[in-house]
Design a protein around this motif. Structure first.
Motif, PDB file in Angstrom:
ATOM      1  N   ALA A 215       0.570  -1.121   0.126  1.00 16.90           N
ATOM      2  CA  ALA A 215       0.017   0.104  -0.200  1.00 16.90           C
ATOM      3  C   ALA A 215       0.739   1.220   0.000  1.00 16.90           C
ATOM      4  O   ALA A 215       1.670   1.201   0.637  1.00 16.90           O
ATOM      5  CB  ALA A 215      -0.788  -0.038   1.255  1.00 16.90           C
ATOM      6  N   ARG A 216       0.429   2.163  -0.611  1.00 17.09           N
ATOM      7  CA  ARG A 216       1.022   3.599  -0.512  1.00 17.09           C
ATOM      8  C   ARG A 216       0.442   4.258   0.689  1.00 17.09           C
ATOM      9  O   ARG A 216      -0.778   3.973   0.822  1.00 17.09           O
ATOM     10  CB  ARG A 216       0.585   4.494  -1.828  1.00 17.09           C
ATOM     11  CG  ARG A 216       1.406   3.885  -2.847  1.00 17.09           C
ATOM     12  CD  ARG A 216       0.997   4.789  -4.323  1.00 17.09           C
ATOM     13  NE  ARG A 216       1.608   6.234  -3.877  1.00 17.09           N
ATOM     14  CZ  ARG A 216       1.139   7.151  -4.729  1.00 17.09           C
ATOM     15  NH1 ARG A 216       0.305   7.038  -5.741  1.00 17.09           N
ATOM     16  NH2 ARG A 216       1.801   8.501  -4.807  1.00 17.09           N
ATOM     17  N   GLU A 217       1.245   4.768   1.436  1.00 18.89           N
ATOM     18  CA  GLU A 217       0.761   5.300   2.824  1.00 18.89           C
ATOM     19  C   GLU A 217       0.744   6.925   2.875  1.00 18.89           C
ATOM     20  O   GLU A 217       1.982   7.403   2.689  1.00 18.89           O
ATOM     21  CB  GLU A 217       1.513   4.856   3.991  1.00 18.89           C
ATOM     22  CG  GLU A 217       1.331   3.471   3.753  1.00 18.89           C
ATOM     23  CD  GLU A 217       1.933   2.817   5.390  1.00 18.89           C
ATOM     24  OE1 GLU A 217       1.509   3.286   6.293  1.00 18.89           O
ATOM     25  OE2 GLU A 217       2.734   1.714   5.471  1.00 18.89           O
ATOM     26  N   ILE A 218      -0.399   7.601   2.660  1.00 18.52           N
ATOM     27  CA  ILE A 218      -0.429   8.917   2.398  1.00 18.52           C
ATOM     28  C   ILE A 218      -0.950   9.542   3.868  1.00 18.52           C
ATOM     29  O   ILE A 218      -1.845   8.909   4.465  1.00 18.52           O
ATOM     30  CB  ILE A 218      -1.762   9.247   1.304  1.00 18.52           C
ATOM     31  CG1 ILE A 218      -1.279   8.627   0.184  1.00 18.52           C
ATOM     32  CG2 ILE A 218      -1.517  10.791   1.278  1.00 18.52           C
ATOM     33  CD1 ILE A 218       0.124   9.084  -0.521  1.00 18.52           C
ATOM     34  N   VAL A 219      -0.221  10.366   4.458  1.00 16.42           N
ATOM     35  CA  VAL A 219      -0.855  11.007   5.515  1.00 16.42           C
ATOM     36  C   VAL A 219      -1.126  12.646   5.261  1.00 16.42           C
ATOM     37  O   VAL A 219      -0.693  13.324   4.302  1.00 16.42           O
ATOM     38  CB  VAL A 219       0.615  11.030   6.573  1.00 16.42           C
ATOM     39  CG1 VAL A 219       0.738   9.493   6.941  1.00 16.42           C
ATOM     40  CG2 VAL A 219       1.987  11.691   5.989  1.00 16.42           C
ATOM     41  N   CYS A 220      -1.848  13.239   6.183  1.00 10.83           N
ATOM     42  CA  CYS A 220      -2.411  14.426   5.707  1.00 10.83           C
ATOM     43  C   CYS A 220      -2.867  15.072   7.231  1.00 10.83           C
ATOM     44  O   CYS A 220      -3.089  14.588   8.025  1.00 10.83           O
ATOM     45  CB  CYS A 220      -3.697  14.526   5.265  1.00 10.83           C
ATOM     46  SG  CYS A 220      -4.338  15.945   4.802  1.00 10.83           S
ATOM     47  N   GLY A 221      -1.962  16.239   7.663  1.00 11.53           N
ATOM     48  CA  GLY A 221      -2.262  17.000   8.840  1.00 11.53           C
ATOM     49  C   GLY A 221      -3.686  17.762   8.726  1.00 11.53           C
ATOM     50  O   GLY A 221      -3.951  18.602   7.592  1.00 11.53           O
ATOM     51  N   VAL A 222      -4.419  17.841   9.999  1.00 11.39           N
ATOM     52  CA  VAL A 222      -5.552  18.590   9.994  1.00 11.39           C
ATOM     53  C   VAL A 222      -5.336  19.505  11.344  1.00 11.39           C
ATOM     54  O   VAL A 222      -4.894  19.200  12.279  1.00 11.39           O
ATOM     55  CB  VAL A 222      -6.802  17.696  10.140  1.00 11.39           C
ATOM     56  CG1 VAL A 222      -8.060  18.665  10.163  1.00 11.39           C
ATOM     57  CG2 VAL A 222      -6.909  16.673   8.715  1.00 11.39           C
ATOM     58  N   LEU A 223      -5.925  20.893  11.020  1.00 15.62           N
ATOM     59  CA  LEU A 223      -5.761  21.754  11.985  1.00 15.62           C
ATOM     60  C   LEU A 223      -7.227  22.533  12.072  1.00 15.62           C
ATOM     61  O   LEU A 223      -7.454  22.922  11.012  1.00 15.62           O
ATOM     62  CB  LEU A 223      -4.540  22.854  11.788  1.00 15.62           C
ATOM     63  CG  LEU A 223      -4.309  24.015  12.670  1.00 15.62           C
ATOM     64  CD1 LEU A 223      -3.890  23.456  14.147  1.00 15.62           C
ATOM     65  CD2 LEU A 223      -3.211  24.673  12.085  1.00 15.62           C
ATOM     66  N   GLY A 224      -7.840  22.767  13.232  1.00 14.16           N
ATOM     67  CA  GLY A 224      -8.850  23.453  13.481  1.00 14.16           C
ATOM     68  C   GLY A 224     -10.024  23.089  14.385  1.00 14.16           C
ATOM     69  O   GLY A 224      -9.473  22.463  15.553  1.00 14.16           O
ATOM     70  N   SER A 225     -11.192  23.380  14.240  1.00 16.45           N
ATOM     71  CA  SER A 225     -11.990  23.144  15.333  1.00 16.45           C
ATOM     72  C   SER A 225     -13.370  22.697  14.293  1.00 16.45           C
ATOM     73  O   SER A 225     -13.262  22.634  13.586  1.00 16.45           O
ATOM     74  CB  SER A 225     -12.462  24.317  16.217  1.00 16.45           C
ATOM     75  OG  SER A 225     -13.187  25.238  15.477  1.00 16.45           O
ATOM     76  N   PRO A 226     -14.092  22.000  15.543  1.00 16.32           N
ATOM     77  CA  PRO A 226     -15.552  21.455  14.786  1.00 16.32           C
ATOM     78  C   PRO A 226     -16.051  22.605  13.851  1.00 16.32           C
ATOM     79  O   PRO A 226     -17.025  22.461  13.146  1.00 16.32           O
ATOM     80  CB  PRO A 226     -16.558  21.102  15.848  1.00 16.32           C
ATOM     81  CG  PRO A 226     -15.574  20.948  17.121  1.00 16.32           C
ATOM     82  CD  PRO A 226     -14.441  21.838  16.845  1.00 16.32           C
TER      83      PRO A 226
END
Ligand SMILES: Nc1ncnc2c1ncn2[C@@H]1O[C@H](COP(=O)(O)OP(=O)(O)O)[C@@H](O)[C@H]1O
Ligand SMILES: [Mg+2]
Length: 359
Positions: A215-226
């Motif tokens: 598998a290719r492993e892709i990561v993504c950062g998330v920043l914020g609130s609901p």
């Protein structure tokens, strides 16, 4: 007056050492962002200690006065006297007790604002079964799996049969661990039971998940609130050398165990889709502050993507994925941390406005 931020690090999980490294970056960059920093060291056992930033940064020992939470007082007290009342707390303990809502529950009892996900989102994020199921309810693609719980171990043959029916390779993992601890790639039916038993050494529930080979492993950062969150660029984690997947050794022991491709070599459409999915997952799981969302992508077809897991207290060392993803997106670590503190303070203010009396 500078705001005082208590940074809680260490903890009881196998990721104790990673937490120490994360705390170094977090403390140094919070100071750079203009905060006054109070490092709280939680050893594997025994009392917490208030240590000095310069001692932490220089590796000069983690000694200092013992401190303990004063539940009614909304502060910490030093052994021998003295109150410590930070404006906000920054938990940076990875894995069990730090990332799973347990520490967050203590911070709620203290009524001190804190950074990151609340109790529920932390607990949900730590549990690979619940987080996948919630994501799937929101229409996020996930891989099929079979769960085996401790009380089913004595008669797990039908569950193993069902798991084998998904086809090989299979990945066997503890439901609520991290750092690839107890994770095995199983290529042959004969090896499945041993892998399940190994995972049971680390947890009371085990997930057998259909594998994506290579598998290719892709990561993504998330920043914020609901109320609104945004995604960083994607990164691709490529295990190197003898590592067939991103195992514990590749993560922490082998300096050349992995390579991070930044941004991930994806088509514009696939990259945008993954960033959108990362934000949707963050919101669907009720997250707040930060999270790293990890995906598997079929090596032959980038349209086939699957949610792997969410990390609500991702590593924050100088070479960790989360800060690097944001740096590549144009946001320096001190900016990320400043935003995280602001989100934590806002979340606490919102909660304070809630009515707690019946009338
Ligand atoms: N279904 C799967 N298909 C392919 N690789 C997998 C699968 N599940 C786990 N892996 C591999 O095992 C690693 C660890 O699994 P993961 O679910 O991310 O647990 P952890 O919380 O321990 O990081 C992944 O980064 C990946 O390399
Ligand atoms: Mg992982």
């Amino acid at each position: 007056m500078k705001k005082k931020i208590g940074v809680i690090f260490g903890g009881r999980s196998p990721e104790h050492e990673v937490s120490l490294e994360s705390a170094k970056t977090v403390c140094a960059k919070l100071e750079k962002a203009g905060f006054s920093v109070l490092p709280f060291y939680a050893p594997r056992s025994g009392a917490w200690r208030l240590v000095k930033v310069k001692d932490l940064l220089s590796g000069g020992g983690l000694e200092g006065p013992e401190i303990e939470p004063s539940l009614g007082g909304g502060c910490f007290v030093k052994k021998g006297g003295g109150r410590i009342k930070p404006d906000a707390l920054f938990p940076i303990i990875h894995g069990s007790t730090g990332e799973d809502g347990i520490l967050q529950g203590l911070l709620e009892l203290l009524s001190i604002p804190y950074v990151g996900c609340g109790v529920t989102a932390s607990a949900v994020g730590m549990d690979k079964v619940i987080s996948k199921e919630l994501a799937a309810l929101d229409g996020i693609p996930v891989l099929p799996h079979v769960v085996i719980r401790a009380h089913q171990r004595a008669s797990m043959a039908p569950l193993l049969k069902k798991a084998r029916g998904m086809g090989f390779p299979l990945f066997v993992k503890p439901v609520a661990q991290g750092s690839s601890v107890g994770v095995t790639k199983v290529k042959r039916p004969a090896d499945l039971a041993a892998a399940v038993n190994k995972a049971f050494r680390f947890d009371t529930a085990v997930m057998v998940e259909k594998g994506v080979d290579r598998a290719r492993e892709i990561v993504c950062g998330v920043l914020g609130s609901p109320a609104g969150a945004r995604a960083s660029v994607n990164g691709e984690v490529v295990p190197r050398g003898k590592h067939e997947f991103y195992d514990y050794e590749a993560k922490y022991l082998d300096n050349d165990g992995m390579e991070l491709l930044l941004p991930a070599p994806l088509s514009a459409a696939a990259a945008a889709r993954l960033r959108g999915l990362a934000v949707r997952i963050f919101l669907a799981l009720g997250s707040s502050g930060m999270a790293r969302v990890d995906f598997f992508v079929d090596p032959k077809d980038e349209k086939k993507v699957y949610f792997c897991e969410i990390n609500t207290l991702p590593g924050f060392t100088s070479h960790s994925l989360y800060p690097r993803l944001w740096e590549k997106t144009g946001l320096k670590p001190e900016k990320v941390l400043k935003e995280l503190v602001a989100i934590g303070l806002r979340a606490a203010a919102e909660k304070r406005r809630l009515t707690i009396a019946r009338k």
